[in-house]
Design an enzyme around this catalytic site. Structure first.
Site, PDB file in Angstrom:
ATOM      1  CB  CYS A  48      -0.913  -0.001   1.218  1.00 12.30           C
ATOM      2  SG  CYS A  48      -1.912   1.494   1.380  1.00 12.30           S
ATOM      3  CB  CYS A  57      -0.600   2.444   3.990  1.00 10.85           C
ATOM      4  SG  CYS A  57      -2.212   1.869   3.483  1.00 10.85           S
ATOM      5  CG  ASP A  58       3.208   1.367   4.555  1.00  7.38           C
ATOM      6  OD1 ASP A  58       2.773   1.825   5.627  1.00  7.38           O
ATOM      7  OD2 ASP A  58       2.987   0.207   4.162  1.00  7.38           O
TER       8      ASP A  58
END
Length: 316
Positions: free
Chosen positions: A133, A136-137
């Site tokens: 992701c 997300c990261d």
């Protein structure tokens, strides 16, 4: 005591939320179940550019708007991991880690999840540089070099996203050309921060025990093993259906996908399926929403017929 509903929607992505909206608008009692937050894969998408009505919208924002719409006519939402569904004919029992629920119909909208490479280092460095992701990261790798594994839409989209943060993005693909949409390819090829490694079979994610340092891959043309420097590795090599809980229902094909007709009916009466979990070619938010609308109406019609049959049996 087992809670009872007219319909249980398993999964609260775009297809599931739309099915809940349509079913509850028909004055049916509806429960949406999901193991995580509503929105599904939309929560892992930075910008959505191909959903009608929005030139561009953040994935989590679209999730919030869809959820607000889905519960406006009384549909309920609950967290729960479904382990099994029992078919008792005119009703189904949905078994979860938080108790059992009965319903006259169910809509399966559990979607799909990212496949793993299954190479050394992938599990070891998961959450320590290996990610599925970018939204997300990606911020953890600002001004650092990262690798994206894959060549489809998701790989290129997330590569473009990462290029806004990383100093360099290298897309590593096992073939000699991308499979992504042409418009995404043009954007990637035109981006000075994105590079490509072709005909590459990833063999290992290499680190020092604390962080990732390289991606080891084999050149499929020459057979040579090479190292690609990378601080982060984002993996997008396909998806697989999340259907383990439905093996006993008899609705899965050999690959684990659910087959339905055009009205989202499976071969089991009272069981419907929408979204990425279905056997189909295109998996996008727009067609998941369309399928959700079909399923919500199909459930209503099924319950009407079920009621007619029950009434007829009672009067005999």
């Amino acid at each position: 005591m087992t809670k009872k509903y007219d319909v249980i929607v398993i999964g609260a992505g775009p297809g599931g939320m739309t099915a809940a909206l349509y079913a509850s608008r028909s004055n049916l009692s509806v429960l949406m179940l999901d193991r995580g937050i509503y929105g599904g894969q939309m929560n892992n998408t930075a910008e959505i550019e191909n959903y009608p009505g929005f030139k561009s919208i953040l994935g989590p924002e679209l999730s919030e708007q869809m959820y607000a719409s889905s519960i406006q006519f009384g549909a309920q939402f609950a967290y729960g991991t479904v382990s099994d569904v029992e078919d008792h004919g005119d009703y189904k029992t949905v078994k979860t880690d938080d108790g059992d629920y009965d319903s006259k119909a169910i809509v399966i909208a559990t979607g799909a999840e990212h496949k793993h490479l299954n190479v050394p280092g992938e599990d070891q460095y998961s959450g320590m540089g290996v990610s599925y992701c970018a939204v997300c990261d990606g911020a953890f790798f600002k001004n650092r070099e990262v690798a994206v594994i894959g060549g489809g839409d998701s790989a290129v989209e997330e590569g473009l996203y990462l290029a806004q943060l990383a100093s360099k993005v290298t897309i590593v693909h096992r073939r000699d050309q991308l499979r992504a949409q042409k418009i995404l390819q043009r954007r990637a090829f035109a981006n000075d921060k994105i590079d490509f490694v072709w005909n590459a079979q990833v063999e290992e994610i290499v680190g020092d025990g604390q962080k990732i340092e390289n991606v080891k891959y084999r050149d499929k043309v020459t057979g040579e093993e090479k190292l690609l420097p990378a601080s982060g590795v984002f993996i997008y090599v396909g998806i697989e259906p999340m259907t383990d809980a439905f093996k006993n229902l008899g609705v899965l094909n050999d690959a684990g996908w659910i087959e339905t007709n055009e009205e989202t009916h499976t071969k089991v009466p009272g069981v419907f399926a929408v979204g990425d979990v279905r056997e189909k070619h295109l998996r996008q938010i727009a067609n998941a929403v369309g399928e959700g609308g079909l399923a919500g109406q199909a459930v209503f019609e099924y319950l009407q017929e079920l009621g007619d049959k029950t009434e007829t049996a009672t009067t005999k």
